[in-house]
Structures are given as structure tokens and as C-alpha cells.
Design a protein around this motif. Structure first.
Motif, PDB file in Angstrom:
ATOM      1  N   HIS A 147      30.428  19.200 -92.270  1.00 36.04           N
ATOM      2  CA  HIS A 147      30.738  20.623 -92.376  1.00 36.04           C
ATOM      3  C   HIS A 147      32.166  20.770 -92.860  1.00 36.04           C
ATOM      4  N   THR A 148      32.411  21.851 -93.576  1.00 32.26           N
ATOM      5  CA  THR A 148      33.754  22.220 -94.036  1.00 32.26           C
ATOM      6  C   THR A 148      34.025  23.628 -93.550  1.00 32.26           C
ATOM      7  N   GLY A 149      34.969  23.759 -92.640  1.00 31.59           N
ATOM      8  CA  GLY A 149      35.270  25.078 -92.106  1.00 31.59           C
ATOM      9  C   GLY A 149      34.110  25.721 -91.378  1.00 31.59           C
ATOM     10  N   GLY A 150      33.162  24.912 -90.888  1.00 34.49           N
ATOM     11  CA  GLY A 150      31.996  25.423 -90.187  1.00 34.49           C
ATOM     12  C   GLY A 150      30.767  25.572 -91.054  1.00 34.49           C
ATOM     13  N   GLU A 151      30.915  25.511 -92.367  1.00 31.18           N
ATOM     14  CA  GLU A 151      29.776  25.656 -93.280  1.00 31.18           C
ATOM     15  C   GLU A 151      29.144  24.287 -93.514  1.00 31.18           C
ATOM     16  N   PRO A 152      27.819  24.147 -93.276  1.00 33.71           N
ATOM     17  CA  PRO A 152      27.179  22.837 -93.375  1.00 33.71           C
ATOM     18  C   PRO A 152      27.100  22.325 -94.807  1.00 33.71           C
ATOM     19  N   VAL A 153      27.091  20.996 -94.918  1.00 31.72           N
ATOM     20  CA  VAL A 153      26.882  20.319 -96.201  1.00 31.72           C
ATOM     21  C   VAL A 153      25.952  19.147 -95.950  1.00 31.72           C
TER      22      VAL A 153
ATOM     23  N   MET B 276      16.358  22.230 -97.002  1.00 29.84           N
ATOM     24  CA  MET B 276      17.205  23.368 -96.643  1.00 29.84           C
ATOM     25  C   MET B 276      16.579  24.246 -95.560  1.00 29.84           C
ATOM     26  N   LEU B 277      15.276  24.418 -95.587  1.00 35.33           N
ATOM     27  CA  LEU B 277      14.623  25.349 -94.678  1.00 35.33           C
ATOM     28  C   LEU B 277      14.128  24.631 -93.419  1.00 35.33           C
ATOM     29  N   GLU B 278      13.636  25.416 -92.461  1.00 36.07           N
ATOM     30  CA  GLU B 278      13.051  24.820 -91.261  1.00 36.07           C
ATOM     31  C   GLU B 278      11.811  24.010 -91.647  1.00 36.07           C
ATOM     32  N   PRO B 279      11.447  22.967 -90.884  1.00 31.93           N
ATOM     33  CA  PRO B 279      12.044  22.528 -89.625  1.00 31.93           C
ATOM     34  C   PRO B 279      13.203  21.534 -89.777  1.00 31.93           C
ATOM     35  N   ARG B 280      13.538  21.121 -91.027  1.00 33.22           N
ATOM     36  CA  ARG B 280      14.633  20.153 -91.200  1.00 33.22           C
ATOM     37  C   ARG B 280      15.983  20.832 -91.348  1.00 33.22           C
ATOM     38  N   GLY B 281      15.973  22.069 -91.801  1.00 29.44           N
ATOM     39  CA  GLY B 281      17.204  22.814 -91.979  1.00 29.44           C
ATOM     40  C   GLY B 281      17.104  24.175 -91.315  1.00 29.44           C
ATOM     41  N   HIS B 282      17.715  25.182 -91.932  1.00 29.56           N
ATOM     42  CA  HIS B 282      17.676  26.547 -91.410  1.00 29.56           C
ATOM     43  C   HIS B 282      18.092  27.488 -92.539  1.00 29.56           C
ATOM     44  N   SER B 283      18.056  28.772 -92.288  1.00 29.75           N
ATOM     45  CA  SER B 283      18.292  29.761 -93.348  1.00 29.75           C
ATOM     46  C   SER B 283      19.682  29.677 -93.953  1.00 29.75           C
ATOM     47  N   ASP B 284      20.643  29.111 -93.220  1.00 28.39           N
ATOM     48  CA  ASP B 284      22.015  29.028 -93.712  1.00 28.39           C
ATOM     49  C   ASP B 284      22.439  27.590 -94.033  1.00 28.39           C
ATOM     50  N   MET B 285      21.470  26.704 -94.216  1.00 32.38           N
ATOM     51  CA  MET B 285      21.791  25.328 -94.608  1.00 32.38           C
ATOM     52  C   MET B 285      22.272  25.288 -96.062  1.00 32.38           C
ATOM     53  N   TYR B 286      23.133  24.332 -96.348  1.00 35.24           N
ATOM     54  CA  TYR B 286      23.640  24.145 -97.705  1.00 35.24           C
ATOM     55  C   TYR B 286      23.598  22.660 -98.027  1.00 35.24           C
ATOM     56  N   GLY B 287      23.306  22.334 -99.306  1.00 37.84           N
ATOM     57  CA  GLY B 287      23.179  20.933 -99.675  1.00 37.84           C
ATOM     58  C   GLY B 287      23.812  20.607-101.007  1.00 37.84           C
ATOM     59  N   VAL B 288      24.021  19.307-101.227  1.00 37.22           N
ATOM     60  CA  VAL B 288      24.544  18.823-102.495  1.00 37.22           C
ATOM     61  C   VAL B 288      23.850  17.508-102.825  1.00 37.22           C
ATOM     62  N   ILE B 289      23.292  17.419-104.019  1.00 36.54           N
ATOM     63  CA  ILE B 289      22.612  16.204-104.487  1.00 36.54           C
ATOM     64  C   ILE B 289      23.578  15.444-105.381  1.00 36.54           C
TER      65      ILE B 289
ATOM     66  N   VAL C 163      24.766  18.482-107.745  1.00 37.99           N
ATOM     67  CA  VAL C 163      23.932  19.673-107.892  1.00 37.99           C
ATOM     68  C   VAL C 163      23.914  20.359-106.526  1.00 37.99           C
ATOM     69  N   PHE C 164      24.386  21.583-106.470  1.00 36.91           N
ATOM     70  CA  PHE C 164      24.476  22.330-105.217  1.00 36.91           C
ATOM     71  C   PHE C 164      23.179  23.096-104.968  1.00 36.91           C
ATOM     72  N   MET C 165      22.788  23.228-103.695  1.00 38.66           N
ATOM     73  CA  MET C 165      21.561  23.971-103.380  1.00 38.66           C
ATOM     74  C   MET C 165      21.687  24.700-102.043  1.00 38.66           C
ATOM     75  N   HIS C 166      20.811  25.710-101.877  1.00 37.74           N
ATOM     76  CA  HIS C 166      20.867  26.556-100.686  1.00 37.74           C
ATOM     77  C   HIS C 166      19.475  27.101-100.398  1.00 37.74           C
ATOM     78  N   ASN C 167      19.391  28.168 -99.584  1.00 38.84           N
ATOM     79  CA  ASN C 167      18.076  28.646 -99.140  1.00 38.84           C
ATOM     80  C   ASN C 167      17.245  29.279-100.249  1.00 38.84           C
ATOM     81  N   GLU C 168      17.903  29.719-101.323  1.00 37.32           N
ATOM     82  CA  GLU C 168      17.212  30.432-102.396  1.00 37.32           C
ATOM     83  C   GLU C 168      17.042  29.610-103.663  1.00 37.32           C
ATOM     84  N   GLY C 169      17.969  28.680-103.900  1.00 37.76           N
ATOM     85  CA  GLY C 169      17.925  27.935-105.145  1.00 37.76           C
ATOM     86  C   GLY C 169      19.137  27.038-105.306  1.00 37.76           C
TER      87      GLY C 169
END
Length: 345
Positions: free
Chosen positions: A24-30, A64-77, A89-95
Motif C-alpha cells: 500500500h502507498t498512503g493507504g491505497e492498495p497495490v 480486483m473484485l471479490e472474493p480475491r479483492g474488493h471494490s477499491d482494490m488497485y493493481g499493476v501488471i 499496466v495499471f488496473m482497477h474495479n472498472e478497467g
């Protein structure tokens, strides 16, 4: 029964296996994806982004989504790059995002700690290819420990200042539009009777999405000067003063499908620097401190002014800290009816 001893459990051969390191960076997941995604031959990061979007999006949803993630999960490939030490490549709950500051800070720390880049004191330089362009990051190393990360962002510029738009649910709003690797609308929270704190969490999300929709439908048309794939409004950022005398102001960003950034939003404060510069409120090499809804902080400054197509742009520097939260190997069983993930709010 000894519950500390487990029989070896292995995934079947037809299961997808994804290996990650989470931070996490500043509380925001990665969630940094290291293995399991298909790779292409000599592709740019934008080509990877388009390929993943069109052909592998079930993996994003699953991670990104449940059950492995959640609505506010964030990722980077992490992907190979012909132009840099590696690509992301950055990704989130929508795209898929075009830029992400908090993930850039996290992946730089991981790259240096993991030995992808030789660790050098006091600064280790890392070149990253992101969808928005080339980022130059620096890991600050003390006694072989990465204690902070800064990065030079892509040219950031103002699209429009002091725009006015009526949104039925909110009334008349005033906003600025600027780019810091992604396009953002900036609104003073006090104008809407909101506070950028935890008690207003849901109200900020609702207002942020209404503003984003209103500007996208009836506001200024956004066109990136070089890449059509970057020509969209990514989020709404609310600004207010801070109660902390050591902090210049507070940022709360609502982006994607109603995600609220726990960090101060690195690409967002890059765009803010462009706004301050356009208003003659901030010169070069002057540090500002911006805090998040949690009170976590990024420092930022303008390195230099540049011309970017028709825009008078700035090169921002953003600085923050990331922390590890875990190591994972995720399994996707094709017989699982929820393998692609789901979202409840």
C-alpha cells in the motif's frame, strides 16, 4: 490435530495461477502482478493495455473484485519494455488506468528490493514505461532500505480553468480541468458543502461520480495531443484546506467506477501543480505537501516548465512511501461459478 501443519494443496493443471506481491502507498492498495499473465513479443505498454482489455479482462475482474479483492482494490501488471527497465499496466474495479502515482511509488520500491534494479545508495534510478509515457523514479536508499520513492511524471498541463456546469442533483459547480498522466476535474469541496473526511466518504463518491458524468456528457471535450487512448476524464478531485499546519491542502479523488483513493493521488497532484503554475501560485523547486482522506501525505514540486504540443506544461515530482502487506498466489478454478469475481456495494 496440529493446525500448523497442512497437507500440500496444489492447483489443478487447468487452473490459472497468478503470483503477486501486495503493498500500500498512503493507504491505497497495490496488487503487483508478477507471474501468470500472457506476454507479447516486443509490445508497447499501450499495446499490452489494449490486449489485456480485449482478451484477458476476466483476470482483472478476478484479481480486483471479490472474493480475491474488493471494490477499491488497485493493481499493476509488470510487463517487459523495449524503452525502459520494465513496463506497467495499471488496473482497477472498472478497467485500466493510464497513470497511477501511488502504484509507481510501490512498484519502484518492489523493483529495487527485489533486485530487478541494482540497489545503489543514496538514490537508485528506475525507468518505467507507463501507458501515459516514460516515468523516471528514484528510490531513496538508507542502509540498504528503501525509505521513500520519488518520480518525475510526464508533462502535466491545464485544459481549462473556472468552468461552470449545472448538475441537477448538485446545482451549479465550478471546476478546473487538468492532466497529470490522466485527466481530472478539480472542485472545491466547500462549494458543495462537503468535507474531505471519512464521515463524508459516500457523499464524496456520489458527488464525484455525478460531476464526472456531467462533465463527460456536457462539459469540455478532452483530447490528448498524442494518444487517443488517453482522451477521457478519469476522476474528480475534491480539494480543501488542511487542519495540519505542516500540510498545504487535502485531496480526495473519486475515480473509475466510484473508487475513492486512500492516498493523495500522485497523478492528481501532478495535475494540480499544473493548475497552480497556470495561476502563478507556484514556481519551480518549491515543495508542497498534500494529504489524503486518511491524513497520509505526498510531497510534490515542479521540476521545470516545458512545452507539450500546444500546452504550457510542467514536469512534476511526487514523493511518498510504500509498505508491503503480503505475498499471494491466486488460483482461478474454471469450475468456480464466481471465478470472474463479483461486486457488491
Amino acid at each position: 490435530m496440529d493446525r500448523t501443519t497442512l497437507k500440500e494443496i496444489d492447483p489443478n493443471d487447468d487452473w490459472v495461477k497468478i503470483r503477486t506481491i501486495d503493498l500500500h502507498t498512503g493507504g491505497e492498495p497495490v496488487r503487483a502482478v508478477l507471474e501468470g499473465y500472457p506476454l507479447l513479443n516486443e509490445a508497447s505498454v499501450l499495446e499490452y493495455r489494449n490486449f489485456f482489455q480485449k482478451n484477458q479482462d476476466f483476470l482483472r475482474q478476478s484479481l480486483m473484485l471479490e472474493p480475491r479483492g474488493h471494490s477499491d482494490m488497485y493493481g499493476v501488471i509488470v510487463v517487459p519494455s523495449q524503452r525502459a527497465d520494465f513496463g506497467v499496466v495499471f488496473m482497477h474495479n472498472e478497467g485500466y488506468s493510464t497513470m497511477c502515482g501511488h502504484a509507481t511509488i510501490a512498484i519502484t520500491k518492489l523493483a529495487v528490493d527485489s533486485g530487478w534494479i541494482e540497489k545503489v545508495e543514496p538514490l537508485t534510478k528506475v525507468i518505467i514505461e507507463a501507458p501515459c509515457g516514460i516515468l523516471t523514479a528514484f528510490a531513496e536508499v538508507v542502509d540498504q532500505e528503501v525509505v521513500s520513492v520519488s518520480f518525475e511524471n510526464v508533462p502535466s498541463f491545464v485544459v481549462a480553468l473556472d468552468q461552470v456546469l449545472e448538475i441537477p442533483e448538485l446545482g451549479v459547480i465550478r471546476y478546473d480541468l487538468a492532466y497529470g498522466g490522466a485527466f481530472y476535474a478539480f472542485v472545491n469541496a466547500i462549494d458543495l458543502g462537503l468535507k474531505c473526511d471519512r464521515t463524508n466518504y459516500q457523499k464524496l463518491i456520489q458527488a464525484g461520480m455525478l460531476i464526472k458524468k456531467g462533465i463527460t456528457t456536457n462539459g469540455v471535450t478532452l483530447v490528448h495531443p498524442y494518444e487517443d487512448d488517453l482522451s477521457f476524464l478519469y476522476g474528480t478531485i475534491f480539494i480543501e484546506s488542511s487542519e495540519n499546519a505542516q500540510v498545504d491542502s487535502r485531496n480526495v479523488c473519486v475515480f473509475a467506477d466510484g473508487q475513492l483513493d486512500r492516498s493523495p493521488t500522485g497523478s492528481g497532484i501532478s495535475a494540480r501543480l499544473a493548475i497552480h503554475h497556470a495561476r502563478n501560485e507556484l514556481g519551480e523547486n518549491h515543495w508542497m505537501t498534500i494529504e489524503s482522506i486518511l491524513g497520509t501525505q505526498f510531497k510534490c514540486q515542479i521540476k521545470e516548465s516545458v512545452k507539450f504540443s500546444k500546452y504550457d506544461a510542467v514536469i512534476p515530482i511526487v514523493k511518498g512511501r510504500a509498505f508491503y502487506t503480503g505475498r499471494h498466489e491466486f488460483w482461478m478454478d474454471p469450475n468456480d461459478p464466481l471465478v470472474a469475481g463479483f461486486e457488491l456495494r
